[in-house]
Enzyme design. Structure first.
Site, mmCIF file in Angstrom:
data_model
loop_
_atom_site.group_PDB
_atom_site.id
_atom_site.type_symbol
_atom_site.label_atom_id
_atom_site.label_comp_id
_atom_site.label_asym_id
_atom_site.label_seq_id
_atom_site.Cartn_x
_atom_site.Cartn_y
_atom_site.Cartn_z
ATOM 1 N N ASP A 78 -17.994 -2.440 -12.542
ATOM 2 C CA ASP A 78 -18.520 -3.475 -13.428
ATOM 3 C C ASP A 78 -17.478 -4.546 -13.709
ATOM 4 O OD1 ASP A 78 -20.430 -4.626 -15.168
ATOM 5 O OD2 ASP A 78 -19.515 -3.640 -16.899
ATOM 6 N N HIS A 79 -17.907 -5.806 -13.767
ATOM 7 C CA HIS A 79 -17.084 -6.943 -14.208
ATOM 8 C C HIS A 79 -15.677 -6.948 -13.626
ATOM 9 C CE1 HIS A 79 -19.362 -9.412 -16.926
ATOM 10 N NE2 HIS A 79 -19.894 -8.339 -17.464
ATOM 11 N N GLY A 203 -24.742 -6.719 -21.829
ATOM 12 C CA GLY A 203 -24.774 -6.747 -23.288
ATOM 13 C C GLY A 203 -26.054 -6.182 -23.867
ATOM 14 N N ASN A 224 -27.258 -3.396 -18.645
ATOM 15 C CA ASN A 224 -25.975 -2.752 -18.886
ATOM 16 C C ASN A 224 -25.797 -2.419 -20.363
ATOM 17 O OD1 ASN A 224 -25.650 -3.504 -16.212
ATOM 18 N ND2 ASN A 224 -23.622 -4.379 -16.497
#
Length: 276
Positions: A78-79, A203, A224
């Site tokens: 993720d990210h 978020g 997410n």
């Protein structure tokens, strides 16, 4: 992934729940809850988690769970702002990865995303990109303000990069919301109309259930959640240590797993109920 389950999710008007994890016990708790509910689930490692647990170990641990459970369990990075780490995870066997080039210019974000997409696809790994800036803090990506995703730019980005899913900024934010979040549904409609691939909502913690269901019905195929799980983890730790100064650690682990599973169950049910 043998097939892009997110494409199926968008077509079926449901979403796959993706949860940030930082320990084996969180992963096991979520896998057991997914098995109980008979729905697929995605285990997400942040950059720090991937480095802390080890990219090979994280991928292997999730694959091992697929031998024990009948529901599909996927691993996802993720990210990630580091292209090298993206490829380390892809080569280690992650099912999907995310390159977050949102702090970069459109041209640089698109260039790196396209390069990574080509490499990941040769390994059979799906890749998520992001356009626009999501407020809040997620690993190395921090912003006090949102920059909404531009529909026309999103269409160009998807076309030139070849990514498999797109994280959008439509009023969502990382962490706990200050006040009730206000998703921009008209903006989401415009993005979905221009981008046929699965869209991702980051978020998820704190967004009203009805808003999440509406977003899913409009093209969101992955949601997410991380903050709610971290809160449940810390609360379980606090409660157990306050009441049990000594004793076997296993009851604590059971309490921790129950807290994480309980926090996830409402989201899982909300995501996977078809939105008609």
């Amino acid at each position: 992934m043998q097939e892009n389950v997110l494409i199926q999710a968008r077509a079926g008007h449901y979403a796959i729940g993706a949860f940030n994890v930082n320990s084996h016990d969180e992963i096991i708790a979520l896998a057991q809850k997914a098995q109980e509910m008979n729905i697929p689930i995605i285990m997400m490692a942040s950059m720090s988690c991937a480095r802390f647990m080890g990219v090979k170990h994280f991928a292997r641990f999730v694959r091992m769970l697929n031998d024990e459970y009948t529901v599909p369990i996927y691993s996802h990075l993720d990210h990630c702002t580091d292209p090298d780490l993206v490829m380390q995870c892809a080569e280690a066997g992650f099912d999907s990865v995310m390159f977050d080039g949102s702090p970069l210019s459109f041209e640089e974000n698109a260039r790196i995303s396209a390069e990574l997409a080509g490499k990941c696809h040769r390994l059979g790994v799906f890749i998520e990109g992001e356009l626009g800036v999501i407020a809040g803090e997620e690993g190395p990506v921090k912003s006090k303000y949102s920059q909404f995703t531009d529909p026309d730019a999103a269409q160009r980005f998807v076309e030139v990069t070849g990514i498999d899913s797109l994280a959008v900024s439509i009023g969502n934010a990382h962490g706990f919301y200050k006040g009730e979040p206000k998703l921009q549904f008209e903006l989401l409609s415009q993005i979905a109309g221009r981008c046929a691939l699965p869209l991702v909502l980051h978020g998820g913690t704190g967004i009203p259930d009805a808003d999440i269901r509406r977003a899913i019905s409009m093209g969101i195929a992955k949601v997410n959640v991380g903050t709610e799980l971290r809160k449940a983890y810390v609360n379980a730790l606090y409660q157990y240590t306050r009441e049990n100064e000594k004793g076997d650690v296993r009851p604590f682990i059971k309490a921790l797993r129950a807290g994480v599973a309980g926090a996830a169950s409402r989201y899982l049910e909300n995501f996977t109920n078809p939105c008609l």
